[in-house]
Design an enzyme around this catalytic site. Structure first.
Site, PDB file in Angstrom:
ATOM      1  N   GLU A  16      -2.426  13.886 -15.552  1.00  0.00           N
ATOM      2  CA  GLU A  16      -1.386  14.646 -14.847  1.00  0.00           C
ATOM      3  C   GLU A  16      -1.104  15.980 -15.525  1.00  0.00           C
ATOM      4  O   GLU A  16      -0.019  16.542 -15.408  1.00  0.00           O
ATOM      5  CB  GLU A  16      -0.124  13.797 -14.742  1.00  0.00           C
ATOM      6  CG  GLU A  16      -0.336  12.526 -13.943  1.00  0.00           C
ATOM      7  CD  GLU A  16       0.916  11.686 -13.820  1.00  0.00           C
ATOM      8  OE1 GLU A  16       1.875  12.151 -13.184  1.00  0.00           O
ATOM      9  OE2 GLU A  16       0.936  10.570 -14.367  1.00  0.00           O
ATOM     10  N   SER A 188       1.354   8.416 -11.149  1.00  0.00           N
ATOM     11  CA  SER A 188       0.813   9.167 -10.013  1.00  0.00           C
ATOM     12  C   SER A 188      -0.160   8.389  -9.143  1.00  0.00           C
ATOM     13  O   SER A 188      -1.100   8.944  -8.578  1.00  0.00           O
ATOM     14  CB  SER A 188       0.140  10.463 -10.486  1.00  0.00           C
ATOM     15  OG  SER A 188       1.098  11.408 -10.854  1.00  0.00           O
ATOM     16  N   GLU A 218       0.844  -6.824  -6.666  1.00  0.00           N
ATOM     17  CA  GLU A 218       2.106  -6.972  -5.937  1.00  0.00           C
ATOM     18  C   GLU A 218       1.853  -7.336  -4.486  1.00  0.00           C
ATOM     19  O   GLU A 218       0.897  -6.848  -3.863  1.00  0.00           O
ATOM     20  CB  GLU A 218       2.903  -5.668  -5.974  1.00  0.00           C
ATOM     21  CG  GLU A 218       3.310  -5.221  -7.362  1.00  0.00           C
ATOM     22  CD  GLU A 218       3.985  -3.861  -7.345  1.00  0.00           C
ATOM     23  OE1 GLU A 218       4.647  -3.536  -8.350  1.00  0.00           O
ATOM     24  OE2 GLU A 218       3.839  -3.124  -6.360  1.00  0.00           O
ATOM     25  N   ALA A 219       2.724  -8.153  -3.948  1.00  0.00           N
ATOM     26  CA  ALA A 219       2.657  -8.485  -2.523  1.00  0.00           C
ATOM     27  C   ALA A 219       3.005  -7.258  -1.699  1.00  0.00           C
ATOM     28  O   ALA A 219       3.904  -6.483  -2.055  1.00  0.00           O
ATOM     29  CB  ALA A 219       3.624  -9.624  -2.210  1.00  0.00           C
ATOM     30  N   VAL A 221       4.648  -5.294   1.453  1.00  0.00           N
ATOM     31  CA  VAL A 221       5.802  -5.489   2.334  1.00  0.00           C
ATOM     32  C   VAL A 221       5.827  -4.378   3.373  1.00  0.00           C
ATOM     33  O   VAL A 221       5.356  -3.264   3.122  1.00  0.00           O
ATOM     34  CB  VAL A 221       7.136  -5.485   1.541  1.00  0.00           C
ATOM     35  CG1 VAL A 221       7.226  -6.696   0.650  1.00  0.00           C
ATOM     36  CG2 VAL A 221       7.297  -4.201   0.739  1.00  0.00           C
ATOM     37  N   ALA A 223       7.981  -1.890   4.802  1.00  0.00           N
ATOM     38  CA  ALA A 223       9.263  -1.337   4.379  1.00  0.00           C
ATOM     39  C   ALA A 223       9.222   0.188   4.386  1.00  0.00           C
ATOM     40  O   ALA A 223       8.150   0.803   4.380  1.00  0.00           O
ATOM     41  CB  ALA A 223       9.616  -1.841   2.980  1.00  0.00           C
ATOM     42  N   ARG A 224      10.400   0.775   4.391  1.00  0.00           N
ATOM     43  CA  ARG A 224      10.538   2.213   4.211  1.00  0.00           C
ATOM     44  C   ARG A 224      10.680   2.502   2.718  1.00  0.00           C
ATOM     45  O   ARG A 224      11.335   1.752   2.004  1.00  0.00           O
ATOM     46  CB  ARG A 224      11.761   2.730   4.984  1.00  0.00           C
ATOM     47  CG  ARG A 224      11.608   2.596   6.491  1.00  0.00           C
ATOM     48  CD  ARG A 224      12.926   2.773   7.220  1.00  0.00           C
ATOM     49  NE  ARG A 224      13.506   4.108   7.027  1.00  0.00           N
ATOM     50  CZ  ARG A 224      14.662   4.498   7.561  1.00  0.00           C
ATOM     51  NH1 ARG A 224      15.368   3.645   8.300  1.00  0.00           N
ATOM     52  NH2 ARG A 224      15.125   5.708   7.345  1.00  0.00           N
ATOM     53  N   ASN A 311      11.563  -0.976  -6.574  1.00  0.00           N
ATOM     54  CA  ASN A 311      10.123  -0.842  -6.759  1.00  0.00           C
ATOM     55  C   ASN A 311       9.811  -0.412  -8.188  1.00  0.00           C
ATOM     56  O   ASN A 311       9.254  -1.179  -8.963  1.00  0.00           O
ATOM     57  CB  ASN A 311       9.546   0.161  -5.755  1.00  0.00           C
ATOM     58  CG  ASN A 311       8.047   0.341  -5.900  1.00  0.00           C
ATOM     59  OD1 ASN A 311       7.366  -0.532  -6.430  1.00  0.00           O
ATOM     60  ND2 ASN A 311       7.540   1.475  -5.463  1.00  0.00           N
ATOM     61  N   SER A 323       9.664  19.217  -5.624  1.00  0.00           N
ATOM     62  CA  SER A 323       9.564  17.803  -5.967  1.00  0.00           C
ATOM     63  C   SER A 323      10.794  17.041  -5.497  1.00  0.00           C
ATOM     64  O   SER A 323      11.868  17.619  -5.318  1.00  0.00           O
ATOM     65  CB  SER A 323       9.414  17.630  -7.489  1.00  0.00           C
ATOM     66  OG  SER A 323       8.221  18.220  -7.950  1.00  0.00           O
TER      67      SER A 323
END
Length: 351
Positions: A16, A188, A218-219, A221, A223-224, A311, A323
């Site tokens: 990065e 990132s 991770e599962a 989902v 989602a927003r 998250n 940003s």
């Protein structure tokens, strides 16, 4: 009144590097224009990709052009980690180093040894904010709801032919598809894969293991993806909530850094109680890792059930004028230059 000498530390030994330069350019502009220009004396300090520290003309050149210094540049040929003499004059550091070796506690430990205040979280919070497994354990201890996940080691992935299939069976049984495979210690969205089949899972695990010896699966989902900015030390406050929208399958590296691939909606169009829940959880997440100064907290909002899941937390988010972190504060009534000023003051207060 004498100006305070601020060392702006940017570049770094991570993938990065260029993102860090972009963030540093925006912060440098904010620190050198009124009213901050009357408060602070800026010393840019640039870390090349292979670890050489540069101050003075070469660091200023990178800030002005936005172009990383070539490691083969004869003018840049100094010993790795040999500090320029000018850094002895720094009174407070503003590190803008994204990713490994920058926001994972390594540089924070070095700055701590220098006994000079610095912007942002310390060693513990920085390390936990970078390590997704340690972060999730801290969130779980704080009682924050999360997506279901499994910890995986490189040894399990690069094992004998009997162990690896058993690992894939366990992931399929516990998490199902789709799921996300991630290196535990990269930022990132580097090395992250969304998988829907056994073949994709096997390839994703192998790819992620090439980046890190610790992985997380991770599962998935529906989602927003909403985000909240945090500012403060012992009494942190939360910004308005924003949302990231995109057309790609998930928010991968290319989507994140390609102009026009993603849109930021600020403030997010959410029910008031959901926005307040996100803000409350963001502050709880910040305190759970013992954060300081700043952080951006990312959450999932599952509209079908009304649930909000934590998250991850980013202790040194992107800091260009466009940003998400500074934009969230701008929409909360805090302009970029004042945000930068408050961060420097928080560093001094927390020292």
């Amino acid at each position: 009144m004498a100006k305070l000498r601020v060392g702006l530390l940017f570049g770094g030994c991570s993938g990065e590097h260029e993102v860090s330069i972009a963030s540093a350019r925006a912060i440098a502009s904010a620190l050198t224009t009124p009213p901050n220009g009357d408060r602070y004396d800026l010393l840019p300090v640039y870390i090349q990709k292979e670890g050489c520290w540069q101050a003075g003309r070469l660091a200023q050149q990178v800030l002005e052009t936005g172009v990383a210094l070539s490691d083969s540049d004869p003018a840049a040929a100094i010993h790795r980690w040999q500090f320029p003499s000018a850094i002895a004059e720094v009174e407070v550091w503003f590190p803008v180093l994204h990713g490994p070796n920058g926001e994972d506690g390594t540089v924070q430990g070095l700055l701590r040894l220098m006994q000079v205040p610095f912007v942002g979280s310390g060693v513990l919070a920085s390390a936990m904010g970078m390590d997704k497994l340690a972060m999730k354990m801290a969130f779980a201890h704080a009682g924050l709801p999360q997506v279901q996940y499994l910890a995986v080691s490189r040894g399990e992935v690069w094992s004998n032919p009997c162990v690896f299939p058993q690992l894939c069976d366990r992931i399929e049984t516990t998490l199902g598809y789709p799921c996300f495979v991630k290196p535990a210690n990269l930022g990132s969205s580097v090395g992250i894969s969304k998988v829907r089949t056994r073949g994709q899972l096997e390839a994703a695990l192998d790819a992620a293991a090439s980046y890190d010896r610790r992985l997380i699966v991770e599962a998935g989902v529906v989602a927003r993806e909403v985000e909240c900015a945090i500012l403060g030390n012992d009494t942190p406050r939360a910004s308005v909530v924003g949302e990231i929208t995109y057309q790609s399958d998930f928010y991968d590296y290319e989507t994140k850094y390609t102009l026009g691939r993603a849109d930021l909606v600020i403030p997010a169009k959410l029910p008031t109680e959901i926005a307040e829940t996100v803000q409350t959880m963001a502050i709880q997440a910040f305190k759970a890792i013992d954060g300081a100064g700043l952080a951006r907290v990312d959450c999932f909002y599952i509209e079908a059930s009304g649930a909000v899941l934590i998250n991850e937390i980013n202790t040194l988010p992107g800091f260009t004028a466009t940003s998400m972190y500074p934009q969230l504060w701008q929409h909360s009534g805090l302009e970029f230059s004042e945000l930068v000023h408050q961060l420097v003051q928080l560093a001094l207060a927390g020292s």
